[in-house]
Design a protein around this motif. Sequence first.
Motif, PDB file in Angstrom:
ATOM      1  N   ALA B 226     -71.179 -23.087  18.799  1.00  0.00           N
ATOM      2  CA  ALA B 226     -72.166 -22.265  18.749  1.00  0.00           C
ATOM      3  C   ALA B 226     -73.357 -22.855  18.430  1.00  0.00           C
ATOM      4  O   ALA B 226     -74.408 -22.632  19.438  1.00  0.00           O
ATOM      5  CB  ALA B 226     -71.789 -20.946  17.631  1.00  0.00           C
ATOM      6  N   HIS B 228     -75.812 -21.733  17.112  1.00  0.00           N
ATOM      7  CA  HIS B 228     -76.615 -20.499  16.447  1.00  0.00           C
ATOM      8  C   HIS B 228     -75.681 -19.138  16.733  1.00  0.00           C
ATOM      9  O   HIS B 228     -74.899 -19.123  17.553  1.00  0.00           O
ATOM     10  CB  HIS B 228     -77.950 -20.311  17.481  1.00  0.00           C
ATOM     11  CG  HIS B 228     -78.935 -19.501  16.610  1.00  0.00           C
ATOM     12  ND1 HIS B 228     -78.800 -18.013  16.671  1.00  0.00           N
ATOM     13  CD2 HIS B 228     -79.968 -19.651  15.770  1.00  0.00           C
ATOM     14  CE1 HIS B 228     -79.926 -17.604  16.176  1.00  0.00           C
ATOM     15  NE2 HIS B 228     -80.408 -18.634  15.316  1.00  0.00           N
ATOM     16  N   ALA B 229     -75.968 -18.402  15.657  1.00  0.00           N
ATOM     17  CA  ALA B 229     -75.192 -17.132  15.612  1.00  0.00           C
ATOM     18  C   ALA B 229     -75.401 -16.187  16.926  1.00  0.00           C
ATOM     19  O   ALA B 229     -76.523 -16.369  17.500  1.00  0.00           O
ATOM     20  CB  ALA B 229     -75.464 -16.285  14.619  1.00  0.00           C
ATOM     21  N   GLU B 230     -74.259 -15.738  17.424  1.00  0.00           N
ATOM     22  CA  GLU B 230     -74.393 -14.994  18.621  1.00  0.00           C
ATOM     23  C   GLU B 230     -75.223 -13.657  17.876  1.00  0.00           C
ATOM     24  O   GLU B 230     -74.496 -13.063  17.195  1.00  0.00           O
ATOM     25  CB  GLU B 230     -73.307 -14.483  19.074  1.00  0.00           C
ATOM     26  CG  GLU B 230     -73.256 -13.711  20.549  1.00  0.00           C
ATOM     27  CD  GLU B 230     -71.703 -13.423  20.983  1.00  0.00           C
ATOM     28  OE1 GLU B 230     -71.010 -14.420  20.766  1.00  0.00           O
ATOM     29  OE2 GLU B 230     -71.649 -12.162  21.570  1.00  0.00           O
ATOM     30  N   MET B 231     -76.467 -13.387  18.400  1.00  0.00           N
ATOM     31  CA  MET B 231     -77.178 -11.986  17.774  1.00  0.00           C
ATOM     32  C   MET B 231     -76.575 -10.885  18.509  1.00  0.00           C
ATOM     33  O   MET B 231     -76.307 -10.710  19.661  1.00  0.00           O
ATOM     34  CB  MET B 231     -78.570 -12.172  18.221  1.00  0.00           C
ATOM     35  CG  MET B 231     -79.175 -13.429  17.448  1.00  0.00           C
ATOM     36  SD  MET B 231     -78.962 -13.685  15.550  1.00  0.00           S
ATOM     37  CE  MET B 231     -79.863 -12.228  14.960  1.00  0.00           C
ATOM     38  N   ILE B 232     -76.359  -9.864  17.599  1.00  0.00           N
ATOM     39  CA  ILE B 232     -75.907  -8.598  17.819  1.00  0.00           C
ATOM     40  C   ILE B 232     -77.021  -7.685  18.139  1.00  0.00           C
ATOM     41  O   ILE B 232     -77.856  -7.731  16.762  1.00  0.00           O
ATOM     42  CB  ILE B 232     -74.803  -7.999  17.091  1.00  0.00           C
ATOM     43  CG1 ILE B 232     -73.559  -9.063  16.838  1.00  0.00           C
ATOM     44  CG2 ILE B 232     -74.337  -6.532  17.382  1.00  0.00           C
ATOM     45  CD1 ILE B 232     -72.652  -8.519  15.752  1.00  0.00           C
ATOM     46  N   ARG B 250     -59.909  -9.829  15.496  1.00  0.00           N
ATOM     47  CA  ARG B 250     -59.292 -10.826  14.766  1.00  0.00           C
ATOM     48  C   ARG B 250     -58.321 -10.512  13.569  1.00  0.00           C
ATOM     49  O   ARG B 250     -58.110 -11.117  12.524  1.00  0.00           O
ATOM     50  CB  ARG B 250     -60.401 -11.713  14.133  1.00  0.00           C
ATOM     51  CG  ARG B 250     -61.268 -12.294  14.968  1.00  0.00           C
ATOM     52  CD  ARG B 250     -62.372 -13.026  14.371  1.00  0.00           C
ATOM     53  NE  ARG B 250     -63.404 -13.576  15.475  1.00  0.00           N
ATOM     54  CZ  ARG B 250     -63.608 -14.895  15.640  1.00  0.00           C
ATOM     55  NH1 ARG B 250     -63.330 -15.961  14.645  1.00  0.00           N
ATOM     56  NH2 ARG B 250     -64.325 -15.284  16.579  1.00  0.00           N
ATOM     57  N   LEU B 252     -58.959  -8.308  11.218  1.00  0.00           N
ATOM     58  CA  LEU B 252     -59.478  -8.281   9.813  1.00  0.00           C
ATOM     59  C   LEU B 252     -59.570  -6.868   9.359  1.00  0.00           C
ATOM     60  O   LEU B 252     -60.013  -6.785   8.160  1.00  0.00           O
ATOM     61  CB  LEU B 252     -60.613  -9.078  10.024  1.00  0.00           C
ATOM     62  CG  LEU B 252     -60.430 -10.466   9.984  1.00  0.00           C
ATOM     63  CD1 LEU B 252     -61.814 -11.405  10.551  1.00  0.00           C
ATOM     64  CD2 LEU B 252     -59.905 -11.280   8.821  1.00  0.00           C
TER      65      LEU B 252
ATOM     66  N   LEU C 257     -63.356 -13.962   6.431  1.00  0.00           N
ATOM     67  CA  LEU C 257     -64.522 -13.590   6.846  1.00  0.00           C
ATOM     68  C   LEU C 257     -65.672 -13.410   5.865  1.00  0.00           C
ATOM     69  O   LEU C 257     -65.301 -13.099   4.561  1.00  0.00           O
ATOM     70  CB  LEU C 257     -64.143 -12.090   7.135  1.00  0.00           C
ATOM     71  CG  LEU C 257     -65.614 -11.176   7.459  1.00  0.00           C
ATOM     72  CD1 LEU C 257     -66.415 -11.637   8.494  1.00  0.00           C
ATOM     73  CD2 LEU C 257     -65.246  -9.640   7.370  1.00  0.00           C
ATOM     74  N   LEU C 278     -64.932 -17.072   9.612  1.00  0.00           N
ATOM     75  CA  LEU C 278     -65.921 -16.329  10.552  1.00  0.00           C
ATOM     76  C   LEU C 278     -67.170 -15.865   9.427  1.00  0.00           C
ATOM     77  O   LEU C 278     -66.726 -15.380   8.605  1.00  0.00           O
ATOM     78  CB  LEU C 278     -65.159 -14.837  10.898  1.00  0.00           C
ATOM     79  CG  LEU C 278     -66.003 -14.092  11.819  1.00  0.00           C
ATOM     80  CD1 LEU C 278     -66.545 -14.667  13.119  1.00  0.00           C
ATOM     81  CD2 LEU C 278     -65.109 -12.778  11.857  1.00  0.00           C
ATOM     82  N   ILE C 280     -70.489 -13.807   9.601  1.00  0.00           N
ATOM     83  CA  ILE C 280     -71.411 -12.602  10.004  1.00  0.00           C
ATOM     84  C   ILE C 280     -72.677 -12.381   9.018  1.00  0.00           C
ATOM     85  O   ILE C 280     -72.467 -12.312   8.003  1.00  0.00           O
ATOM     86  CB  ILE C 280     -70.622 -11.351  10.535  1.00  0.00           C
ATOM     87  CG1 ILE C 280     -69.403 -11.682  11.381  1.00  0.00           C
ATOM     88  CG2 ILE C 280     -71.592 -10.427  11.013  1.00  0.00           C
ATOM     89  CD1 ILE C 280     -68.774 -10.168  11.533  1.00  0.00           C
ATOM     90  N   ALA C 294     -73.787 -19.028  11.191  1.00  0.00           N
ATOM     91  CA  ALA C 294     -73.213 -17.675  11.233  1.00  0.00           C
ATOM     92  C   ALA C 294     -72.632 -17.989  12.796  1.00  0.00           C
ATOM     93  O   ALA C 294     -73.063 -18.460  13.644  1.00  0.00           O
ATOM     94  CB  ALA C 294     -74.128 -16.588  11.078  1.00  0.00           C
ATOM     95  N   HIS C 295     -71.519 -17.054  12.707  1.00  0.00           N
ATOM     96  CA  HIS C 295     -71.100 -16.989  14.281  1.00  0.00           C
ATOM     97  C   HIS C 295     -71.747 -15.922  14.894  1.00  0.00           C
ATOM     98  O   HIS C 295     -71.897 -15.862  16.111  1.00  0.00           O
ATOM     99  CB  HIS C 295     -69.391 -16.837  14.119  1.00  0.00           C
ATOM    100  CG  HIS C 295     -68.662 -18.023  13.501  1.00  0.00           C
ATOM    101  ND1 HIS C 295     -68.317 -17.728  12.204  1.00  0.00           N
ATOM    102  CD2 HIS C 295     -68.414 -18.987  13.953  1.00  0.00           C
ATOM    103  CE1 HIS C 295     -67.679 -18.975  11.948  1.00  0.00           C
ATOM    104  NE2 HIS C 295     -67.753 -19.824  12.848  1.00  0.00           N
ATOM    105  N   TYR C 296     -71.856 -14.605  14.081  1.00  0.00           N
ATOM    106  CA  TYR C 296     -72.556 -13.555  14.786  1.00  0.00           C
ATOM    107  C   TYR C 296     -73.700 -13.284  13.691  1.00  0.00           C
ATOM    108  O   TYR C 296     -73.642 -13.679  12.530  1.00  0.00           O
ATOM    109  CB  TYR C 296     -71.592 -12.353  14.818  1.00  0.00           C
ATOM    110  CG  TYR C 296     -70.585 -12.697  15.911  1.00  0.00           C
ATOM    111  CD1 TYR C 296     -70.764 -12.240  17.092  1.00  0.00           C
ATOM    112  CD2 TYR C 296     -69.253 -12.944  15.407  1.00  0.00           C
ATOM    113  CE1 TYR C 296     -69.804 -12.543  18.050  1.00  0.00           C
ATOM    114  CE2 TYR C 296     -68.116 -13.104  16.198  1.00  0.00           C
ATOM    115  CZ  TYR C 296     -68.553 -13.064  17.670  1.00  0.00           C
ATOM    116  OH  TYR C 296     -67.584 -13.139  18.548  1.00  0.00           O
ATOM    117  N   GLY C 297     -74.696 -12.656  14.311  1.00  0.00           N
ATOM    118  CA  GLY C 297     -76.019 -12.353  13.325  1.00  0.00           C
ATOM    119  C   GLY C 297     -76.530 -11.222  13.994  1.00  0.00           C
ATOM    120  O   GLY C 297     -76.403 -10.849  14.959  1.00  0.00           O
TER     121      GLY C 297
END
Lengths: 665, 255, 316
Positions: B226, B228-232, B250, B252, C257, C278, C280, C294-297
Amino acid sequence: MALRDVLMAATIIMFVAAGAIFSRRFWNIYQVMKKSRPTNRSDRLGERLTSTFIQVFAHKRMLKIRYSGVLHLFIFSGFVVLLIDVVGSILQLFVAGFSIGPVLGMIVDIWVCLVLIGVVMAIYQRAVIKPERYHGSDETDGYIILGMITMIVIGIAIHESFYPYAAIPVFGVKSAPIGAMEFLAYGLSHLWATLGWTAPRAASIGYAVGYAMDILVIWIFLAYLPYSKHLHVFLAIPNIFVRKMRPPGELVPSPVPEEGIAIRSFGDLSWKDVMDLYTCTECGRCQAVCPAHAAGQALSPKMIILELREALKKELAGGEPIPLAGGVVSQEELWACTTCGACMEACPVFIEHVPKIVGMRAALLEDGEIDKSAQKVLVGWDRQGNSFGQPLKKRPQWTKGLDVAIKDARREPVDWLWFVGDFASYDPRLQDLTRLVAQLLQRAEVDFGILYDGESNSGNDALRIGEFGLFEALAQKNLAKLEEAQYNMIFTTDPHSLNALKNEYVKYGFDRPVKHYTEAFVDLIEGGKFDLKPLGIRATYHDPCYLGRWNRIFDAPRELIKRVGVDLVEMPRHGENSFCCGAGGGRIWMEEVGIKERPADQRIKEALTLEGVTHFVVACPKDVAMFTAAVASTGNEGRLRVVDVAELLAEAAGLGIPDKLVATR
Amino acid sequence: MRILVLTKSVPDLVEELVLDEDSGELLHDEMTYVPSEWDDHAVEEALLIKEDSNADVTVLAVDTGDVDNMLFTALAKGADRAIKLQGDFDLSTSNRKRAQAIAHYVKENPYDLILSGVQAIDDIDGQIPAMVAGLLGMPHASVVTDVRLDGDRVHFHQEYGGGLQAELASQTPVVLGIQAARKPPRYASIAKVRQMMKSSVLEEVEVAVEEVPELEIRRFFKPVAAGHAEMIDGDAEEVAERIVSILKERNLVRG
Amino acid sequence: MGPILVVAEFTEGELSDTSRELLTKARELAQSLGSEVIAVGFGSHAEHAMANADADRAVAITGLGLDQYLPLTYERTLSQIVSEYHPLLTMVANSTMGLDLGAGVAAAQHMPVIAYCNGLHTDAEDIVAQCQAFAGKLLAEVAVPAGGAVITVLPGSFGSSGTSGHPEVTVMAVDSVPGMDVVKILEPEKGDVDITRADILVSVGRGIGDPENLGLAQELAEAIGGVVSCSRPVVDAGWLPKARQVGKSGQTVKPKLYLALGISGAPEHLQGMKDADLIIAANTDESSSIMEVAHYGTTVDILDLMPALAERLRGE
Ligand SMILES: Cc1cc2nc3c(=O)[nH]c(=O)nc-3n(C[C@H](O)[C@H](O)[C@H](O)COP(=O)(O)OP(=O)(O)OC[C@H]3O[C@@H](n4cnc5c(N)ncnc54)[C@H](O)[C@@H]3O)c2cc1C
Ligand code: SF4
Ligand code: SF4
């Protein structure tokens, strides 16, 4: 028997008894010292003598705390002057008609008064001021001693003042009346006359009481001393004389004991260490400056000395030996030390706390006991040569962002070799700063290079954690690489590396010149290498322990700060009295147990008391990390900015600097 | 009580794993190896048992060429003996083959309690303690903590995730895969390890291993990194929605 | 061609999520190979729980004491079943039970084991497994040998189709094997939580702003089944106890997580959590360092995000 004979007999018998007790005690101590490890304390004799003189007679360190210093000077000088009286009084008893004369008599009287003033001040200090540094000291002992001193000096005045009336009944000689020069005895003798206590019987009693209070109490004092903290009366001066004269930053001098540096039992101490224990005055000056103590942790350097002394006394009295590390001195105490050296700097009798603490740490370490985060760091140093858990290969990665490549000193000769250090190399927050230092050198057209991934951590902290073997391994690695390189001078960013290269690598025959970058930059400024525009900010400067106290580099950073047009305001604790950030001695990696207020936070608050100061200048990469976090955790962003001296220089020199490093915003 | 601790070294994850990108083969000789973290815990647990009960602790490693320092370190920490199994082994030797070698050794040299790290970072062809037990037909348990002796039985905790645990008791001999020692593994100072190297010897035992089922690993490759984080994007509601679906993918989310 | 055996696990008397995943995957493979799926489960609830499993056959193993996981008994029994059914694949989850049974049964049955599998597919000739190795730093592609193998699968690898079936369930009674038994079940310890053991951490930093907002984090933690942890300044401020601090001078954690809420990602903090499975991160500053690990941000305000997320999780 005549009164004189009684007094003579008592003087002799008590002297012999006290002398015997005293000698026996000293003999015991001597025996322990004889069995201890060797240490050479006869180097640089001339300097030893002069500095001992300054410390003893000018009370240089004592006067750092003015009130105590002054009162102690009164009492101490009293001891010297009163020797005249002891000789005089005894001779007077044994040689009928002897007198020290009016001039000496007056001097004695003056000092009787000074000592009394000193005693009153001391009692006031103990009973009313109650400084925290006495916490844990034996206060009763303090009062007993003050009581005896009072008795002695009052005794002097009493027997002197009765002497003219007692001369005939006791000694069968006539005495001239006391002159006004001996003002104290003169005044008192008039008082006795007014009270009608001048008849032979009353005068004889008066004289005898005075004499007993003086000389006989002195003998008692002599016998009591070796069992009290006041042994320093005898040991302080020798202890100051045999103090460490090697470079302060050298923790382990050569030759390193075959069996390692661990201190498990009293036999592992050096004779100077043993002497330290008996010399300690319990004054607590070390405790008062200790950052770990101030943070609320279990450690007090004074208590370490006292705990060891008590244990040694018990052992000499036939008690079962208790392991020193983790037994007599607890693990919490030992691991709390930042090895800042403030205690050693403050101790008026030059006790060496840090080597003892590190030696006991080494013993714990050999038993596998160590803070788990610090353990990871030790393993990281062993495997990758850095404390960041990062690959060795990544050490030079910070150079990536530079326009001009840095020379590899392993491949081509350089003028200056830069020993970069772990933090400056690996900490992502500091890499901009490290690049700035490189750019400054490039701007100044310095021919410099680095060892790239040939550099390992210097081992300074490993040694202070107590891991001598690892220190040695790291030192050997670096020395092998330094051997390959061609250079004229080494300079370091990090004071800890500086200390190791300058003071600890000598054991392995390394003797090349080493400078801190603040010194190197001052040289460059002097050489006209920079065009500086004044920054016009008001700042304070924090002396890093391993730059200041341990390496006595106080001026270079200050000079640098002034040269870039910064108005420098000193914190109350600066220079040799600087207050540790809390990171040294491996503490930066250890869990913060028992910390009520972090030393770095206290330091930031200290800086905030200075009017108009907007910048907190540091000269150590670890300090940038420590104090930036401290400013944040005390909620003072916006009020105080932590900057490295190099940032200031870069800005004043008009270098293009990353936005977030611009100091004068 | 005789305790055997099985240890092995694994590539140091702090350093880069070295891979021949074309063939997908690991270049073992170009990597640095360090003791497996879980094995460190197994050694520690054994030493703690020894402190409680005077057990005799032997550490063992299959000699893949780099194990001396690891074994001397265990001796420096307090193990009584160290054994190196010698034969046709190197860094690429499979776990299965190592397990077989150990099983041969243990058959000839019985122990009451065999501990090892519950897993290692490189055991895609199986965890050694479980395989050793399987080959020898011994009882065994994985994810174990808190091992104590009680007469001729061994008591221990087994963890099941989510904080759930049970205390089990076993007859001996038994093989246990240690998850974590009661205390963090102790430190062995460099000086002490060096001293061990001077004052003690590693026992070398020759073992021959027959053919074992081996895996055909076609290639190793790096997962797409990655960096960098994948931005949401979106407002809080949209972001929450997306996060919940990521968590669901996942497994979770409870229920 | 041998069948595909799936060792089922149960939560609260029903097939666990992971077991459903395994069955889904097994079904897919069985279809392409023209083979059948057999589910194997232990305990008195197994028969009922597997009644609608997506399998062709099921074996429910019952017996005294088998409701509780018994490593030795389970392993011997599974070993026996494997030797009877000659499965091509035996799939177990990489749980504690899977760690026990996978390698153990494989070794006892002279079969290879493929561990930490997170992908399975068939290509031209072979079944190919993808495995995680070196703490996730590498993946390996492993060909399943023609003779078959035992495979331990990382939970969450496949997802389940939700399909149910009507397997023919055989009940097999066994005696527990003496030698290893359960002394007692240990309840999770009370007292302050141990953040190093939590699977899910809801970690808050100074971005939380005010101690009053901690309630939102706590609610989120409850909704997601996790525990609240934090960065150092939050401890310094006395808002949470020291035991909750993640980082260099706190705890090192490796949860499944890690939700980093209002944490900038200082190196000292990252040191304690960067290996989480993981991560976030929510931080209004997209350039903060936490986004690098982070994997997601997301840059939404955490004070909005926490309640929104909690609500959604509760609503499920
Ligand atoms: C020796 C040493 C040891 C240390 N040990 C540790 C340790 O163990 N653990 C640790 O955590 N730190 C440790 N630190 C401190 C560390 O350097 C940082 O100061 C600390 O981690 C910063 O914490 P933070 O991210 O919560 O705060 P900040 O750095 O202030 O970050 C707050 C973040 O929240 C964001 N934010 C603000 N409001 C909102 C909002 N409403 N919504 C979303 N985002 C928002 C901001 O953009 C910012 O990025 C240590 C420091 C030193 C020197
Ligand atoms: S070196 Fe510093 S921290 Fe250590 S005891 Fe002395 S004053 Fe305290
Ligand atoms: S060690 Fe020195 S400073 Fe500390 S109490 Fe003793 S004499 Fe005073």
